[in-house]
Write an enzyme that holds these catalytic residues in place. Structure first.
Site, PDB file in Angstrom:
ATOM      1  N   HIS A 106      36.397 -37.918   3.223  1.00 32.11           N
ATOM      2  CA  HIS A 106      34.877 -38.006   3.000  1.00 32.11           C
ATOM      3  C   HIS A 106      34.638 -39.533   2.593  1.00 32.11           C
ATOM      4  O   HIS A 106      35.289 -40.405   2.120  1.00 32.11           O
ATOM      5  CB  HIS A 106      34.505 -37.240   1.578  1.00 32.11           C
ATOM      6  N   HIS A 146      40.461 -27.025   4.251  1.00 29.27           N
ATOM      7  CA  HIS A 146      41.328 -26.429   3.224  1.00 29.27           C
ATOM      8  C   HIS A 146      41.768 -25.173   3.565  1.00 29.27           C
ATOM      9  O   HIS A 146      43.074 -24.894   3.709  1.00 29.27           O
ATOM     10  CB  HIS A 146      40.636 -26.568   1.907  1.00 29.27           C
ATOM     11  N   GLU A 159      38.528 -23.100  -0.552  1.00 30.57           N
ATOM     12  CA  GLU A 159      39.383 -24.208  -1.435  1.00 30.57           C
ATOM     13  C   GLU A 159      38.929 -23.513  -2.614  1.00 30.57           C
ATOM     14  O   GLU A 159      38.236 -23.911  -3.609  1.00 30.57           O
ATOM     15  CB  GLU A 159      38.285 -25.408  -1.133  1.00 30.57           C
TER      16      GLU A 159
END
Lengths: 500, 500
Positions: free
Chosen positions: A106, A369, A344
């Site tokens: 990110h 995830h 997630e």
């Protein structure tokens, strides 16, 4: 490990029965080994030699932990053992190894607190303290709301009387790291609150245009130094600004990525590049989502080579589940590639958990995830059928309160079943991890089988390119360049380098 | 939970596309629900009414935790929240519900410290304190080695000046429960050390023949009170003794089981009975194992109705892996049914982990724990093909340091894939749990899907009989009796009973 010797002649059971038994046993283990990720990689003689060195050190570490479980760090919180990772010889080998790409990272989590501290020494940074820390670059005191007083950081620092303490306090705002994580982060709620607060704090400082550009340039540098050759970065695309208060459209932020990537690859010819996944916050209503999608399409149109696709970010349990946006996302899927965060969560049977179903049905190219996947056999079938990459971030899942003892991470089952895993690091800067080597290390020594070897590591690196958003020609090119780097690593490998 | 409303007409995507999407989505979730354990059970109208009450309370609990994760107890150590379980309405419903059988429990772990404390008030118990606590029944001071002085417990207690403190100290020897489990049990090594010490302490006291018989009788009583109708108990078959020092052969211990079962079922006609699995310690050499197997065969010959089969016990990581005994176990498998502990470990790719392969190849009828199963796709195939029952003990795995946040227990995946799970409780007395209701409760509210309902609970109860060692006629009989009890529970169910 225990040695096993068979004194078969002592027993009256027919030798042929025993042969048959061990034949079956061998076949089961062999077929499990083949099915596991990397199980079909064959190593050259040179690679096999590297593997011997690697496994010598891996067995030493793992067997010591097996015999002394109290010293097995990875059953505790990452913050309690992160400082010891650097002493591992396996870790140092992994650092030196080309790891391909980082596909799940990110924008503002790429670099750690020390880097952010350096930014606070730049000119024109204003600071204001109230319940939060406010940081804005400007050529005059900002008018942004703050219950305290805006002052230049340089002045605040020099007036503090104790710069060391001032900086230490400041640094705490730029990291989740604490010495007593079990007390500070009793549940996922407190962890995510601190995590969101981090972004809330750094975003106004980082979105000063020159800082934003430099940050991403330096991030690429840092990832390259960790032997990563390609990135796909998820960004919320904040509005960048100038000292005089000029605020830009998010499309400018997207263009900044394109520009920095171009500049960086010009200087670092061995670096393959990067792409952008537009990933705004998921806790929005449908009309906001429409805006997101429109922006995504505009970016795609303006910079089709840099733009990879679309995702939504934020704590899945609290944000809108994908099902809320099905009509819009269905409509846009012809134009946009999706790389959704999905599953997630530890909450089985909730709407968060069902994001896995929607992500797959909406045609996601990869899943972020997919932590909840073991609870979804039909989704698993779809993933295998459609060969959807799973972006696994083990340290992130541990820090963000999904799992304590990392051996319970579902990655072990993903690897055993040979699922299309790519390892990534999510926000390594926020927990002061290396760009990718620590995630590789923990996955390799603490999540994967004791017997998993260089073939797994190589396959993980290859997967990171195979499941990237590169078009097929670029992908071939990237794989060729990876192989070149890989062979260089193998050719120059010297086991004695890691002896001390 | 969040409500989702679709304003389809706002979007230009064809309504038929959206219909098709939701049709596919429904099919995936439906087929996952069908595949999951209990997914094929259909509820009668009366059962459906009970289910509404049960799920009302389950949703209340789970949704509160989802919204307030800090109060989700099952992410912490069991000892930190066990006292709150009793306040749950779901738990109270589960207590009242017939649960079928407990198929994985150990001889000296059936009853808790309060029961053991009562034994210390019996006549003729001698005690000696050194680094350990020694307890033996005798009609004269024992000659067993002890660095302290042997004295009658009654005297030691009255000389202590403070009986309350004396008893509190004594009680600590009879439980693993502590208020600070994270400090006392930093790793599996310390946990198992305390666990083994428990057995080391209580065995000499419990193997006084009259106490042994009474203990098992009272255990059956306690399990019956928890609405369990049948047991398969694993015993190491210690040598029982009399006050005068007479020591019996282990076959006498086995016969004691038969006698107690007979006496108990005579008085409690609704209780279906119990069987014995001979399960001596695994940390032995091959010649000792030969002795074990011989004894098992003798017991089988003498009491074929009571004897169910053979297993090996003790911490799997430290004991001999099954592969060491393959020739002997292969030879005996025609005569003995196996119920091996296998894969009670977090160590992937070790010999402990491979016990799963050997257990299945040796023809085990059920597997104890199978915690490591998600890492073994081929073993999983064999388990499905051969329909091998998986004895899952969630509280045990949490207390014995395999997993912290119980949502990471592989049981969630076992349930999702509809594997042949039976829930059991291992050694509930040692951690002061109810015979089985707490394991059912935690599995139901914290491991299974939020959406799993009465059908799962019913299937788990049915599985506990289906995968028992009963012959097929007895099994039918047991299932008939279970259905009778179940219908009684359903017919008499009154939701308002659980209101307060």
């Amino acid at each position: 490990m225990r040695a096993v010797i068979f004194l078969l002649y002592f027993y009256s059971v027919y030798a042929s029965d025993i042969d048959e038994y061990f034949d079956k046993r061998y076949k089961i283990l062999k077929s499990e080994s083949r099915l596991s990720l990397g199980g079909n990689v064959s190593l050259s003689d040179k690679e096999a030699a590297v593997n011997i060195c690697l496994m010598h050190y891996k067995f030493k570490e793992v067997d010591y932990w097996f015999d002394n479980p109290r010293y097995f760090n990875c059953s505790r919180h990452y913050f309690n053992y992160k400082q010891y990772i650097k002493t591992s010889k396996v870790f140092r080998i992994i650092q030196d190894m080309p790891k391909g790409a980082a596909l799940h990272v990110h924008d503002m989590g790429l670099l750690g607190p020390d880097y952010l501290m350096n930014i606070t020494y730049q000119d024109n940074l204003y600071v204001c303290f109230d319940n939060n820390l406010h940081l804005i670059f400007a050529n005059a005191p900002p008018k942004s709301p703050c219950d305290g007083k805006w002052q230049l950081m340089s002045k605040a620092r020099s007036f503090s009387n104790n710069v060391t303490k001032f900086d230490a306090d400041l640094r705490n705002h730029f990291t989740l790291f604490v010495k007593n994580p079990d007390t500070v982060y009793p549940s996922i709620r407190e962890t995510w609150r601190a995590f969101m607060k981090f972004f809330f704090t750094v975003q106004p400082m980082l979105s000063y245009r020159p800082v934003w550009e430099q940050y991403f340039y330096d991030a690429l540098k840092k990832f390259r130094e960790d032997n990563i050759m390609y990135l796909e970065v998820r960004s919320i695309l904040p509005n960048l600004y100038e000292l005089d208060g000029t605020v830009y459209d998010p499309i400018v932020t997207a263009k900044t990525y394109k520009k920095v990537i171009k500049n960086f690859t010009k200087v670092h010819r061995d670096f393959f590049g990067a792409k952008l996944i537009y990933a705004p916050p998921r806790k929005v209503d449908r009309s906001k989502l429409e805006e997101y999608l429109e922006l995504a399409k505009r970016i795609k149109q303006e910079m089709p080579d840099t733009f990879a696709g679309f995702d939504l970010v934020g704590q899945e349990d609290l944000g809108s589940p994908l099902i809320e946006f099905v009509p819009q996302l269905l409509e846009s899927r012809k134009e946009l590639n999706y790389f959704f965060h999905a599953g997630e969560t530890d909450w089985y049977g909730t709407l968060t958990d069902e994001n896995l179903v929607d992500a797959v049905l909406l045609g996601a190219k990869r899943l972020g995830h997919a932590y909840a996947l073991p609870k979804h056999p039909q989704v698993l079938n779809e993933i295998i059928k459609k060969d959807i990459g799973l972006e696994v971030n083990v340290i992130s899942n541990a820090v963000l309160s999904l799992v304590r003892d990392i051996r319970n991470h579902p990655l072990s089952a993903f690897l055993a079943h040979g699922l299309p895993v790519v390892l990534s690091s999510d926000d390594p800067g926020v927990w002061e991890a290396d760009p990718l080597s620590e995630d590789f290390y923990i996955a390799f020594v603490a999540v994967a089988s004791r017997l998993s070897d260089l073939r797994l590591l190589k396959q993980l690196a290859i997967n990171s390119l195979k499941y990237s958003a590169l078009d097929s020609i670029s992908k071939d090119d990237a794989l060729r360049k990876f192989n070149y780097k890989w062979n260089e690593f193998i050719d120059n490998f010297n086991c004695s380098k890691y002896q001390h």
